[in-house]
Design an enzyme around this catalytic site. Structure first.
Site, PDB file in Angstrom:
ATOM      1  N   ASP A 262      11.771  60.159 -95.580  1.00 57.07           N
ATOM      2  CA  ASP A 262      12.672  59.019 -95.271  1.00 57.07           C
ATOM      3  C   ASP A 262      13.657  57.976 -96.605  1.00 57.07           C
ATOM      4  OD1 ASP A 262      10.763  57.109 -96.174  1.00 57.07           O
ATOM      5  OD2 ASP A 262      10.940  56.043 -94.442  1.00 57.07           O
ATOM      6  N   SER A 263      12.599  58.274 -97.590  1.00 59.03           N
ATOM      7  CA  SER A 263      13.812  58.574 -98.852  1.00 59.03           C
ATOM      8  C   SER A 263      14.568  59.563 -98.725  1.00 59.03           C
ATOM      9  CB  SER A 263      12.317  59.386-100.126  1.00 59.03           C
ATOM     10  OG  SER A 263      11.995  61.162 -99.930  1.00 59.03           O
TER      11      SER A 263
ATOM     12  N   ASP B 185       8.244  62.467 -92.079  1.00 57.38           N
ATOM     13  CA  ASP B 185       8.204  60.708 -91.715  1.00 57.38           C
ATOM     14  C   ASP B 185       8.751  59.935 -90.714  1.00 57.38           C
ATOM     15  OD1 ASP B 185       7.216  59.957 -93.577  1.00 57.38           O
ATOM     16  OD2 ASP B 185       8.779  59.629 -95.209  1.00 57.38           O
TER      17      ASP B 185
ATOM     18  N   LYS C 265       4.207  61.666 -89.959  1.00 53.42           N
ATOM     19  CA  LYS C 265       3.532  60.046 -91.435  1.00 53.42           C
ATOM     20  C   LYS C 265       4.075  59.271 -90.619  1.00 53.42           C
ATOM     21  CE  LYS C 265       4.730  60.002 -95.494  1.00 53.42           C
ATOM     22  NZ  LYS C 265       5.114  58.569 -95.664  1.00 53.42           N
TER      23      LYS C 265
ATOM     24  N   GLU D 160       4.014  54.832 -91.639  1.00 50.16           N
ATOM     25  CA  GLU D 160       3.099  53.977 -92.851  1.00 50.16           C
ATOM     26  C   GLU D 160       2.569  52.672 -91.894  1.00 50.16           C
ATOM     27  OE1 GLU D 160       6.969  54.795 -95.678  1.00 50.16           O
ATOM     28  OE2 GLU D 160       5.924  52.339 -94.634  1.00 50.16           O
TER      29      GLU D 160
ATOM     30  N   GLU E  95      -0.063  55.018-101.660  1.00 47.11           N
ATOM     31  CA  GLU E  95       1.385  55.084-103.067  1.00 47.11           C
ATOM     32  C   GLU E  95       0.980  54.242-103.415  1.00 47.11           C
ATOM     33  OE1 GLU E  95       6.632  55.283-102.640  1.00 47.11           O
ATOM     34  OE2 GLU E  95       4.960  55.447-100.857  1.00 47.11           O
TER      35      GLU E  95
END
Length: 264
Positions: free
Chosen positions: A45-46, A84, A112, A114, A181
């Site tokens: 999602d960067s 993501d 993925k 978070e 991270e």
């Protein structure tokens, strides 16, 4: 070369073989990375920051990630493809199931997410239904406003213990991979040794099982703030494929991240 799977990465961990990951968002770059031997590609999602120009990742949608996942899938034949799950696309287990299905159908091998303890039910639900999960702890960019900015996490004993506990809990819930991270290198080493699943670090020192960087940082095309843990390999080599090869070789040899690129 044979396809990389979660079992491949697990074997790498068990053998002590360092592996390399990178973000990608289109077929052309993904194909170049894949052909050079990148083991895992993340459609992060960067993309909200490096492609769309946002200040953070929050505006990214599942449709955005699905589109870029499909693009990357067409360019690769070997690397494990991770997608993501964007902000608020997995607030409930049911919502996660719907959106993860979309990403898997777009070509992802794994999704993925978070977060820690609050995600355990979701991780188990997805895994039991055939959707592999990669966890993400430490600096989780979707929580940037909770953290008060992009700040290192796990610096004090209480939060370090929480991250370790969450890593073990995610593993027990069924996660097959974990990203750490921006946490202290010593904590990342402790977690990597404590869990049986492979651990990928970004800004987490050299002792994780693998490393990941954003492709724009590797190629020196990031505008604005450049993280300490990143390295411009294109400046070092002068050619994209050579830059990726240098990144892979340095990770494999344990030369990256060096002390220069390690957060304390």
């Amino acid at each position: 070369m044979s396809k990389v799977t979660s079992s491949t990465l697990l074997k790498f961990k068990q053998e002590g073989t360092k592996f390399t990951s990178i973000t990608a968002y289109d077929a052309s770059f993904a194909a170049a990375f894949d052909s050079e031997g990148i083991d895992a590609i993340l459609v992060g999602d960067s993309l909200g920051m490096v492609l769309q120009g946002h200040d953070d990742t929050l505006p990214v949608t599942t449709a955005d990630v699905a589109y870029h996942t499909a693009c990357v899938r067409r360019g690769i034949s070997r690397a494990l493809l991770i997608a993501d799950m964007p902000f608020m696309s997995y607030a409930t287990p049911e919502q996660a199931m719907t959106n993860a299905t979309t990403l898997m159908q777009a070509g992802a091998n794994m999704v993925k997410l978070e977060g820690g303890h609050w995600l355990l039910e979701t991780v188990t639900m997805l895994t039991q239904r055939g959707i592999p999960v990669c966890g993400h702890l430490g600096l989780t960019p979707q929580s940037v406003h909770v953290f008060g900015g992009f700040k290192m996490q796990g610096k004090d004993e209480k939060n370090a213990q929480r991250i370790l506990d969450e890593a073990l809990a995610l593993q027990d819930a069924g996660a097959q991979l974990l990203v750490l991270e921006c946490i202290p290198a010593a904590l990342a080493k402790t977690i990597t040794q404590a869990v049986a699943i492979p651990v990928i670090g970004i800004g987490a020192g050299a002792d994780t099982d693998g490393q990941i960087l954003v492709m724009h940082d590797v190629l020196g095309i990031t505008s604005g703030y450049i993280p300490k843990f990143s390295k411009n390999y294109l400046k070092q080599t002068g050619e994209i494929r050579s830059a990726i090869k240098a990144y892979i070789d340095e990770v494999a040899a344990g030369d990256f991240p060096s002390e220069e690129h390690t957060l304390v």
